[in-house]
Scaffold this motif. Structure first.
Motif, PDB file in Angstrom:
ATOM      1  N   ASP A  20       0.811  -1.121   0.045  1.00  0.00           N
ATOM      2  CA  ASP A  20      -0.146   0.033  -0.112  1.00  0.00           C
ATOM      3  C   ASP A  20       0.968   1.262  -0.014  1.00  0.00           C
ATOM      4  O   ASP A  20       1.258   2.011   1.111  1.00  0.00           O
ATOM      5  CB  ASP A  20      -1.022   0.032   1.322  1.00  0.00           C
ATOM      6  CG  ASP A  20      -1.806   1.033   1.242  1.00  0.00           C
ATOM      7  OD1 ASP A  20      -2.365   1.448   0.255  1.00  0.00           O
ATOM      8  OD2 ASP A  20      -2.085   1.569   2.182  1.00  0.00           O
ATOM      9  N   PHE A 141     -16.957   1.318  -4.940  1.00  0.00           N
ATOM     10  CA  PHE A 141     -17.021   0.739  -3.992  1.00  0.00           C
ATOM     11  C   PHE A 141     -18.573   0.231  -4.115  1.00  0.00           C
ATOM     12  O   PHE A 141     -19.172  -0.344  -3.077  1.00  0.00           O
ATOM     13  CB  PHE A 141     -16.843   1.613  -2.670  1.00  0.00           C
ATOM     14  CG  PHE A 141     -15.671   2.200  -2.669  1.00  0.00           C
ATOM     15  CD1 PHE A 141     -14.367   1.539  -2.520  1.00  0.00           C
ATOM     16  CD2 PHE A 141     -15.513   3.458  -2.880  1.00  0.00           C
ATOM     17  CE1 PHE A 141     -13.105   1.980  -2.176  1.00  0.00           C
ATOM     18  CE2 PHE A 141     -14.138   4.209  -2.641  1.00  0.00           C
ATOM     19  CZ  PHE A 141     -13.201   3.245  -2.556  1.00  0.00           C
ATOM     20  N   ILE A 173      -9.427   1.109 -10.410  1.00  0.00           N
ATOM     21  CA  ILE A 173      -9.264   0.035  -9.535  1.00  0.00           C
ATOM     22  C   ILE A 173     -10.017  -1.443 -10.147  1.00  0.00           C
ATOM     23  O   ILE A 173     -10.837  -1.563 -10.683  1.00  0.00           O
ATOM     24  CB  ILE A 173     -10.474   0.401  -8.529  1.00  0.00           C
ATOM     25  CG1 ILE A 173      -9.959   1.815  -7.740  1.00  0.00           C
ATOM     26  CG2 ILE A 173     -10.802  -0.531  -7.281  1.00  0.00           C
ATOM     27  CD1 ILE A 173     -10.918   2.602  -6.764  1.00  0.00           C
ATOM     28  N   TYR A 175     -10.219  -5.865  -9.339  1.00  0.00           N
ATOM     29  CA  TYR A 175     -10.719  -6.700  -8.150  1.00  0.00           C
ATOM     30  C   TYR A 175     -10.241  -8.134  -8.306  1.00  0.00           C
ATOM     31  O   TYR A 175     -10.225  -8.608  -9.448  1.00  0.00           O
ATOM     32  CB  TYR A 175     -12.288  -6.665  -8.220  1.00  0.00           C
ATOM     33  CG  TYR A 175     -12.956  -5.099  -8.038  1.00  0.00           C
ATOM     34  CD1 TYR A 175     -13.071  -4.785  -6.743  1.00  0.00           C
ATOM     35  CD2 TYR A 175     -12.926  -4.423  -9.287  1.00  0.00           C
ATOM     36  CE1 TYR A 175     -13.489  -3.322  -6.869  1.00  0.00           C
ATOM     37  CE2 TYR A 175     -13.230  -3.112  -9.108  1.00  0.00           C
ATOM     38  CZ  TYR A 175     -13.654  -2.600  -8.041  1.00  0.00           C
ATOM     39  OH  TYR A 175     -14.130  -1.207  -8.038  1.00  0.00           O
ATOM     40  N   SER A 255      -7.741  -3.872   0.870  1.00  0.00           N
ATOM     41  CA  SER A 255      -7.772  -2.983  -0.115  1.00  0.00           C
ATOM     42  C   SER A 255      -6.345  -2.230  -0.022  1.00  0.00           C
ATOM     43  O   SER A 255      -6.150  -1.911   1.127  1.00  0.00           O
ATOM     44  CB  SER A 255      -9.011  -1.946  -0.383  1.00  0.00           C
ATOM     45  OG  SER A 255      -9.337  -1.587   0.889  1.00  0.00           O
ATOM     46  N   TYR A 256      -5.951  -1.932  -0.913  1.00  0.00           N
ATOM     47  CA  TYR A 256      -4.465  -1.119  -1.108  1.00  0.00           C
ATOM     48  C   TYR A 256      -4.151  -0.697  -2.408  1.00  0.00           C
ATOM     49  O   TYR A 256      -4.978  -0.944  -3.279  1.00  0.00           O
ATOM     50  CB  TYR A 256      -3.445  -2.164  -0.978  1.00  0.00           C
ATOM     51  CG  TYR A 256      -3.469  -3.372  -1.772  1.00  0.00           C
ATOM     52  CD1 TYR A 256      -2.914  -3.407  -3.019  1.00  0.00           C
ATOM     53  CD2 TYR A 256      -4.364  -4.595  -1.348  1.00  0.00           C
ATOM     54  CE1 TYR A 256      -3.063  -4.422  -3.658  1.00  0.00           C
ATOM     55  CE2 TYR A 256      -4.336  -5.761  -2.241  1.00  0.00           C
ATOM     56  CZ  TYR A 256      -3.839  -5.636  -3.376  1.00  0.00           C
ATOM     57  OH  TYR A 256      -4.071  -6.632  -4.465  1.00  0.00           O
ATOM     58  N   GLU A 268      -6.306  -1.842  -5.798  1.00  0.00           N
ATOM     59  CA  GLU A 268      -6.981  -2.915  -5.930  1.00  0.00           C
ATOM     60  C   GLU A 268      -7.677  -3.304  -4.808  1.00  0.00           C
ATOM     61  O   GLU A 268      -7.398  -2.991  -3.333  1.00  0.00           O
ATOM     62  CB  GLU A 268      -5.761  -4.154  -5.920  1.00  0.00           C
ATOM     63  CG  GLU A 268      -5.041  -3.958  -7.461  1.00  0.00           C
ATOM     64  CD  GLU A 268      -3.870  -5.103  -7.505  1.00  0.00           C
ATOM     65  OE1 GLU A 268      -3.859  -5.525  -8.746  1.00  0.00           O
ATOM     66  OE2 GLU A 268      -3.570  -5.428  -6.683  1.00  0.00           O
ATOM     67  N   VAL A 269      -8.989  -4.194  -5.002  1.00  0.00           N
ATOM     68  CA  VAL A 269      -9.706  -4.705  -3.782  1.00  0.00           C
ATOM     69  C   VAL A 269      -9.586  -6.408  -4.097  1.00  0.00           C
ATOM     70  O   VAL A 269      -9.683  -6.786  -5.061  1.00  0.00           O
ATOM     71  CB  VAL A 269     -11.004  -4.276  -3.835  1.00  0.00           C
ATOM     72  CG1 VAL A 269     -12.078  -5.228  -2.995  1.00  0.00           C
ATOM     73  CG2 VAL A 269     -11.153  -2.811  -3.659  1.00  0.00           C
ATOM     74  N   GLU A 270      -9.362  -7.005  -2.864  1.00  0.00           N
ATOM     75  CA  GLU A 270      -9.214  -8.447  -2.826  1.00  0.00           C
ATOM     76  C   GLU A 270     -10.261  -9.064  -1.981  1.00  0.00           C
ATOM     77  O   GLU A 270     -10.188  -8.710  -0.706  1.00  0.00           O
ATOM     78  CB  GLU A 270      -7.815  -9.126  -2.605  1.00  0.00           C
ATOM     79  CG  GLU A 270      -6.805  -8.531  -3.280  1.00  0.00           C
ATOM     80  CD  GLU A 270      -6.776  -8.649  -4.659  1.00  0.00           C
ATOM     81  OE1 GLU A 270      -7.556  -9.595  -5.102  1.00  0.00           O
ATOM     82  OE2 GLU A 270      -5.839  -8.293  -5.613  1.00  0.00           O
ATOM     83  N   ASN A 318       0.856  -8.342  -2.126  1.00  0.00           N
ATOM     84  CA  ASN A 318      -0.654  -8.468  -1.682  1.00  0.00           C
ATOM     85  C   ASN A 318      -0.923  -9.604  -1.075  1.00  0.00           C
ATOM     86  O   ASN A 318      -1.762  -9.608  -0.277  1.00  0.00           O
ATOM     87  CB  ASN A 318      -1.472  -8.003  -2.841  1.00  0.00           C
ATOM     88  CG  ASN A 318      -1.458  -9.038  -3.868  1.00  0.00           C
ATOM     89  OD1 ASN A 318      -0.529  -9.858  -3.934  1.00  0.00           O
ATOM     90  ND2 ASN A 318      -2.666  -9.286  -4.726  1.00  0.00           N
ATOM     91  N   HIS A 349      -7.489  -1.911   5.076  1.00  0.00           N
ATOM     92  CA  HIS A 349      -8.946  -1.559   4.313  1.00  0.00           C
ATOM     93  C   HIS A 349      -8.927  -0.186   4.123  1.00  0.00           C
ATOM     94  O   HIS A 349     -10.175   0.510   4.427  1.00  0.00           O
ATOM     95  CB  HIS A 349      -9.940  -1.868   5.463  1.00  0.00           C
ATOM     96  CG  HIS A 349      -9.898  -3.315   6.209  1.00  0.00           C
ATOM     97  ND1 HIS A 349      -9.164  -3.525   7.215  1.00  0.00           N
ATOM     98  CD2 HIS A 349     -10.286  -4.594   5.382  1.00  0.00           C
ATOM     99  CE1 HIS A 349      -9.374  -4.750   7.420  1.00  0.00           C
ATOM    100  NE2 HIS A 349     -10.166  -5.405   6.582  1.00  0.00           N
ATOM    101  N   GLN A 351      -9.201   3.236   1.128  1.00  0.00           N
ATOM    102  CA  GLN A 351     -10.027   3.738   0.201  1.00  0.00           C
ATOM    103  C   GLN A 351      -9.184   4.437  -1.039  1.00  0.00           C
ATOM    104  O   GLN A 351      -9.834   5.451  -1.635  1.00  0.00           O
ATOM    105  CB  GLN A 351     -11.263   4.439   0.667  1.00  0.00           C
ATOM    106  CG  GLN A 351     -12.128   3.539   1.468  1.00  0.00           C
ATOM    107  CD  GLN A 351     -13.268   4.298   2.004  1.00  0.00           C
ATOM    108  OE1 GLN A 351     -13.454   5.508   2.260  1.00  0.00           O
ATOM    109  NE2 GLN A 351     -14.629   3.553   1.723  1.00  0.00           N
TER     110      GLN A 351
END
Length: 357
Positions: A20, A141, A173, A175, A255-256, A268-270, A318, A349, A351
């Motif tokens: 991050d 989101f 972004i 996922y 997320s980072y 990215e969101v995992e 990650n 977590h 944003q």
């Protein structure tokens, strides 16, 4: 101090800072020369009330200006509205790109031309090309919908899709799904944790030879999160769908905002899943085995061995974060044994400084 000696001293917070590692319009946790770059927001339309869907580095903005010139010279419509002299500098799609289908077609032509010309060869050149479409959403989101899964006439959060490898060029972004396969036992009155850890194939286009989470992969456009995991479990680890559907549970997300060594942007969101191997059944069906060539081998490692390898920098960045999240949720990392506990929990977590885009 040598690099190896230093890497063996990586703390959990160090591992988070490595992954991050972007702050928008302010110095990053690990300062680099890229901090001086002015990132330009990518809007869906030229309106200031339009959704912001990405962040562009200066050399990408210059290339988009060149693309407009290219289209004019070839009798085509310009694709980009570049508002550099406005009070709020930004780039947006031209008004004729007013549907997800038009935007997808235009982005596909652009990215394929960049691939064939090797313009950004280290990102989306022929050797990096994934031939997989990723979804882009107006609200990053919000709901993961898709034209194929939404009733005709209903409004969509989905705004277009684009080649996976090119996403980092536009700072959009993305996922994915990450799962830990593990078991727990009690030995001499103490809980012990073991996790299945794969080694990524040396032939992979990204992070070859690094350690990974038990199962992980991106979420293709139009595929639900859990179905993506079911697919990855079989393809990467030979874990059958019936095992996944019965025993896997979703346990949250991390997320980072990651910047690559070349400066490319990957927020990215995992979505995070657990597969706890039951203690009262035959463990054989839960044992991962390579199938599609993306994984070289799997090894069942103790928690201490996992942490040792994490602190040595052997995990894909990650994936280290997903394991830190696992250790927190299972109570192995606590406020009592980790002085940076609250910093770690909140950083897992983030944003993406989205309010600064």
């Amino acid at each position: 101090m040598s690099t190896v000696e230093h890497m063996h001293k990586l703390s959990f917070l160090d591992l988070i800072n490595i992954c991050d590692n972007v702050r928008v319009h302010q110095p990053s946790p690990i300062p680099t020369s890229f901090d001086a770059e002015t990132l330009i927001p990518l809007y869906l339309t030229e309106s200031l009330s339009s959704p912001i869907i990405g962040l562009l580095r200066p050399l990408i903005v210059q290339q988009l200006e060149a693309e407009n010139n290219f289209n004019r010279e070839n009798g085509k419509l310009e694709m980009w509205n570049i508002l550099s002299s406005d009070e709020t500098p930004r780039v947006a799609f031209q008004t004729w790109l007013d549907t997800h289908a038009k935007r997808t077609a235009a982005m596909t032509e652009l990215c394929e031309r960049w691939r064939d010309s090797r313009l950004f060869d280290d990102v989306c050149g022929p050797k990096k090309w994934r031939n997989e479409m990723y979804p882009i959403y107006a609200d990053p989101f919000g709901v993961h919908d898709h034209p194929d899964t939404t009733k005709l006439g209903e409004s969509l959060n989905f705004v277009f899709e684009m080649e996976r490898s090119a996403c980092a060029l536009f700072g959009v972004i993305t996922y994915g799904v990450h799962m830990s396969i593990y078991d727990e036992a009690e030995v001499d009155g103490q809980r012990t944790l073991r996790v299945w850890v794969p080694t990524r194939a040396r032939t992979k286009p990204t992070w070859p030879g690094y350690l990974d989470n038990s199962v992980a992969g991106g979420i293709p456009s139009g595929m639900p999160m859990f179905e993506s995991l079911v697919k990855e479990c079989m393809e990467e680890a030979s874990i059958t769908a019936d095992i996944v559907r019965k025993h896997v549970r979703c346990v949250g997300a991390i997320s980072y905002f990651f910047r690559t060594s070349k400066g490319w942007l990957q927020p990215e969101v995992e979505y995070v899943y657990d597969l706890l191997i039951p203690s009262d059944v035959d463990p054989t069906p839960f044992r991962p085995k390579p199938l599609d060539g993306e994984v070289e081998s799997f090894e069942l490692l103790s928690q201490n061995a996992v942490i040792q390898k994490m602190r040595a920098g052997l995990f894909k960045p990650n994936c280290a974060l997903v394991l830190i999240d696992l250790f927190i949720r299972l109570g192995y990392i606590t406020p009592e044994n980790e002085p940076d506990y609250m910093k770690i929990v909140t950083r897992l977590h983030g944003q993406f400084d989205y309010e600064r885009w």
